[in-house]
Design an enzyme around this catalytic site. Structure first.
Site, short mmCIF file in Angstrom:
data_model
loop_
_atom_site.label_atom_id
_atom_site.label_comp_id
_atom_site.label_asym_id
_atom_site.label_seq_id
_atom_site.Cartn_x
_atom_site.Cartn_y
_atom_site.Cartn_z
CG ASP A 91 40.30 39.38 34.85
OD1 ASP A 91 39.28 38.67 34.78
OD2 ASP A 91 40.30 40.52 35.36
CD GLU A 152 35.29 39.83 38.13
OE1 GLU A 152 34.37 39.73 38.95
OE2 GLU A 152 36.50 39.79 38.46
#
Length: 389
Positions: A91, A152
């Site tokens: 991400d 994350e």
């Protein structure tokens, strides 16, 4: 061919133009936190072509994301070598839709209308190119595993909910730091959040002010007496959230105060949290209020020895590609914290992105290429180290 010559073959095979284009492709994939499916789709195709077998876990079901963590495995040419993993996250902190990369004076930027996404698409691209160079060079290697997490950026969420039974490796590296390639982070912090719900008594300023007891003023007294900022060389404390109040005419009856403590020492972390808790309780008792406190653990610290095989391997590998290695520590958090806590011993390596989480984000071409070269060199050096053991 000498062992020294062999150990640099794959790193020298890293194709700079191919890696640069690969990074641009990955960075342009719009996959912010919890919406990583397009990134996963790209990686499934790319990793399958490189000979990996793939598996996803169901971590995303815990936080309503699109896709789980990806664990990819590639058999080595020599199965006697212990497997080595490389990890990073899929991400980005913000969208990269319509990203237009620009190279200026050897540094890659966006055009200023989006983030660049070097955190951490740079590592993803480098891993793919590094493995490809290993294959093309034909050097012997042990099994390689990629552990690629989701979600994350909001707080290591994907790694926290990972199904660790799917990982076959026990040791590895995570390129995810703003230091130049060569940076080796051996120590990371313990971290916890503290939530303090301060209660006073709400009242109208004109109709029954005498019944009021401002929760804001109670909290303010507690904060004024609280040690915050740099507590010592190992410990930081911060208050980052103050929420409360209804109307400008109402004396506030409650306020939420929230903060975070980080420390290399678990004992110091707990001591600072206790200090913050006691200080707010004292302010509430003095002013006829109440406070409810909740401590929320974020992650545990890690401390990899300087003589650990991971440390020695990266020092040797960096030197062989003419990159100067140096060890350090950080009070920043990363998936490294969570993976270590769950039995996967690893350390964080610098890959040189700067100004992350902003439209000024950038990474030098040199750091991008060196991340790919060091990935390949680590795989080679890992083989050499264990073959000689």
């Amino acid at each position: 061919m000498t062992k020294n010559q062999l150990s640099t073959t794959a790193a020298d095979q890293v194709n700079e133009e191919r890696l640069l284009n690969l990074f641009f492709e990955l960075a342009k994939i719009n996959g912010p936190s919890m919406k990583e499916q397009p990134v996963a789709d790209y990686l499934v195709k790319a990793l399958t072509e490189l000979g990996f077998t793939l598996e996803f876990d169901d971590a995303h079901k815990k936080f309503n994301g699109e896709v789980g963590n990806l664990i990819a495995w590639k058999e080595g040419t020599d199965s006697s070598i212990p497997p080595l993993f490389f990890s990073t996250h899929m991400d980005t902190v913000l969208p990269t839709k319509n990203l237009q990369p620009v190279i200026k004076d050897g540094v890659i930027y966006s055009d200023g209308t989006t983030i660049l996404g070097a955190d951490d698409r740079a590592a993803l691209a480098a891993y793919l190119e590094g493995v490809r160079s290993i294959i093309e060079s034909g050097v012997p290697h042990g099994p390689i595993e990629l552990i690629l997490t989701v979600n994350e950026q909001p707080g290591l969420v994907g790694a926290t909910h990972m199904d660790y039974s799917k990982a076959k490796s026990k040791v590895g590296y995570i390129f995810d730091s703003s230091g130049n390639v060569g940076q080796i982070i051996l120590k990371g912090p313990y971290s916890s959040r503290i939530w303090m719900e301060v209660q006073g008594n709400a009242a109208h300023i004109a109709l029954n002010a005498e019944e009021g007891n401002s929760a804001f003023l109670i909290a303010a007294e507690g904060l004024l007496n609280m040690k915050l900022g740099t507590i010592d060389e190992e410990t930081l404390a911060n208050i980052g959230i103050l929420e409360g109040g209804e109307l400008t005419s109402i004396i506030p009856g409650s306020v939420t105060v929230a903060g975070e403590v980080r420390s290399f020492s678990k004992e110091k972390l707990d001591r600072q949290l206790k200090h913050m808790e006691d200080t707010m309780h004292k302010a509430a008792e003095k002013n006829r209020g109440k406070v409810t406190i909740k401590i929320e653990k974020k992650y545990s610290g890690f401390d990899i020895p300087k003589d650990h095989v991971l440390t020695k391997t990266v020092q040797s590998a960096a030197s062989k590609i003419n990159v100067k290695p140096y060890t350090t520590e950080t009070l920043g958090g990363a998936d490294t914290n969570v993976l270590n806590e769950n039995g996967l011993t690893c350390l964080t390596l610098g890959n040189g992105f700067q100004n992350i989480h902003s439209f000024r984000e950038c990474i030098s071409v040199e750091n991008l290429i060196n991340t790919g070269r060091l990935t390949a060199a680590l795989i080679e050096q890992w083989y050499e180290t264990h073959k000689q053991a």
